[in-house]
Design an enzyme around this catalytic site. Structure first.
Site, PDB file in Angstrom:
ATOM      1  CB  SER A 256       7.689   1.955  -8.195  1.00 39.34           C
ATOM      2  OG  SER A 256       8.477   2.865  -8.933  1.00 39.34           O
ATOM      3  CE  LYS A 257      10.453  -5.048  -7.433  1.00 39.51           C
ATOM      4  NZ  LYS A 257      10.754  -6.453  -7.679  1.00 39.51           N
ATOM      5  NE  ARG A 258       8.358   1.766 -13.942  1.00 34.78           N
ATOM      6  CZ  ARG A 258       7.905   3.002 -14.072  1.00 34.78           C
ATOM      7  NH1 ARG A 258       8.607   3.887 -14.731  1.00 34.78           N
ATOM      8  NH2 ARG A 258       6.748   3.350 -13.533  1.00 34.78           N
TER       9      ARG A 258
END
Ligand code: GLU
Length: 488
Positions: A256-258
């Site tokens: 995930s980009k997070r």
């Protein structure tokens, strides 16, 4: 390359412009494009921007830019046009409404006036009582006025699918065979703002755009029964579905980009990965190498052997070590002049250099690249390794730790080196090396390591650097002598 036994397929990638593009968009594009090429069909880019709350203005430009950079061009799309334009869903709003009206008229969909507060409360109660989840159909069969007398009423309705009890939940997936998905909720298909939801828009557009194969991430498996119901109700032939595995971190969690910078497609460009290396890397995710002997393969080779049956449904681990290895491989295979151009492009793109770089600097990169090409893993490393060439003599910072360890002879060495080089006739790396060997190894009786260490430190500021004599040749006599003088 085209396989004439298969009908030309039409495939699409349909990213939502919700931020910096996800690496999964490139992964999907690669597999979609491969099959389009294999069958002599078409690859479409559609922008799914119906979720206005998550819309990010610059995201679409980034999607175009990163996919083009990766060498994954689309045959039809918002910026290139095509027979089914427009390819941006926000420009197709008029298209969806008649489909919604028809579903309502046929009794397959209904208005729902429940406020978001009521829906939140309903979900809370369901969770507390561990009762069946999903919309409780309070609005089903009621007119607006009937519903208005009940609590939790909102003036602007949404439209929901009326999912029948016997809705099929299994379907045949091109990669996975028969797949069982959860029973669908009464999904909203038209929002209060008049925009369709993804579920309606995706079905309408895939149909109208003649998409034959929907290839997307496995997170959409649970949506597929809803889509199949919509196809059936609208009397449309559904496309084939292929759900690709999700990319995973080394700890198996979903990328995930997070959590992972490598989830951002732009990150790879910022780091100085070559597009051909990243593309090759994506070709190997959940997919076997084209050739047993090597994981290195061009896109054309990938296409030539392409087969959905080879996709492994176990989520592939995103292993940056492999990408680094591939990147080093592609960097070494470039002609030095081409690599130098890529390095300059990278410096400009990352705004470390101006858009019209100083030709003297560009020329210096071209001359210096052969010194570092063998040991570079990313383009970004080129400048780090060659930084000393672009630093003004007065600004060169000598690593204090290395200086402290330079030993008691350092001053003497630098002085002798200066004497030997000041009168040197020809400033070539061979002549520099010969002069320094004569003065320091033969003259002072030092071992090469002790002889050249202080010179390296003076010239590059560090005790690790590209080959010393070649570096000095590139730096030139004047700067070399100025740097030696500064350390003496
Ligand atoms: N807009 C969806 C996404 O952002 C597309 C899913 C699909 O390919 O159907 O991933």
């Amino acid at each position: 390359m085209t396989d004439s036994t298969i009908l030309p397929a039409r495939l699409r990638v349909a990213p939502s412009p919700t931020g910096d593009p996800h690496v999964g968009t490139a992964y999907m594009s690669l597999f979609n494009l491969a099959y389009a090429r294999k069958t002599g069909g078409a690859f479409v880019l559609r922008i799914e921007d119906t979720d206005r709350a998550r819309y990010v203005a610059d995201s679409e430009r980034q999607i175009f830019q990163t996919l083009r950079w990766l060498g994954l061009p689309w045959d039809e799309g918002p910026d290139v046009g095509g027979p089914y334009a427009p390819y941006r869903q926000s420009e197709r709003l008029d298209t969806y409404r008649p489909f919604v009206d028809r579903l309502i008229a046929d009794g397959h969909a209904y208005y729902c006036w429940c406020s978001s507060e009521r829906l939140a409360e309903m979900r809370e109660t369901q969770a507390r009582e561990k009762s069946a989840t999903g919309y409780d159909r309070l609005c089903l069969g009621r007119t607006r006025d009937e519903r208005a007398t009940l609590p939790g009423f909102s003036e602007t309705p949404v439209v929901r699918m009326l999912v029948p009890e016997d809705a099929p939940t299994s379907f045949v997936d091109v990669i996975r065979g028969t797949v069982n998905a959860p029973f669908p909720d009464d999904q909203v298909i038209l929002k209060a703002d008049g925009f369709p939801t993804y579920h309606l828009a995706v079905v309408v557009d895939d149909h109208l755009m003649g998409i034959t194969h929907v290839v997307r991430g496995e997170e959409w498996i649970s949506s597929t029964p809803k889509h199949l119901l919509l196809y059936r109700w609208l009397g449309l032939e559904p496309p084939a579905f292929a759900h690709m595995p999700l990319l995973r971190n080394t700890d198996k969690s979903k990328i995930s980009k997070r959590k992972n910078p490598a989830a951002r497609l732009t990150w790879f460009r910022e780091q100085g990965y070559l597009p051909e290396a990243l593309r090759n890397f994506l070709q190997l995710l959940a997919y076997p190498p084209a050739d047993d002997a090597s994981e290195v393969a061009s896109f054309d080779e990938f296409v030539a052997h392409f087969d959905w049956q080879k996709v492994n449904t176990v989520g592939p681990i995103f292993d940056l070590d492999k990408l680094n290895w591939l990147n080093g491989h592609y960097i070494r295979s470039l002609a030095p002049a081409e690599l130098a151009e890529r390095v300059v492009e990278h410096l400009v793109w990352t705004e470390q250099w101006p858009a019209d770089p100083d030709p003297v600097h560009a020329e210096l990169v071209a001359r210096a690249i052969p010194l570092v090409q063998e040991r570079m893993v990313t383009l970004a490393e080129a400048l780090a390794k060659l930084d000393f060439l672009f630093t003004a003599d007065a600004d060169l910072v000598v690593d204090p730790d290395a200086l402290a360890k330079a030993g008691p002879d350092a001053g003497r060495v630098v002085e002798a080196a200066t004497d030997a080089l000041a009168s040197l006739g020809e400033w070539t790396h061979e002549a520099i090396e010969a002069a320094l060997r004569a003065a320091l190894v033969d003259g002072l009786g030092l071992k090469p390591r002790f002889a050249f260490g202080p010179v390296r430190l003076a010239i590059t500021g560090s005790n690790v650097s590209p080959p010393l004599f070649e570096s000095m040749e590139l730096l030139g006599r004047e700067s070399s002598l100025a740097r030696l003088a500064a350390l003496a």
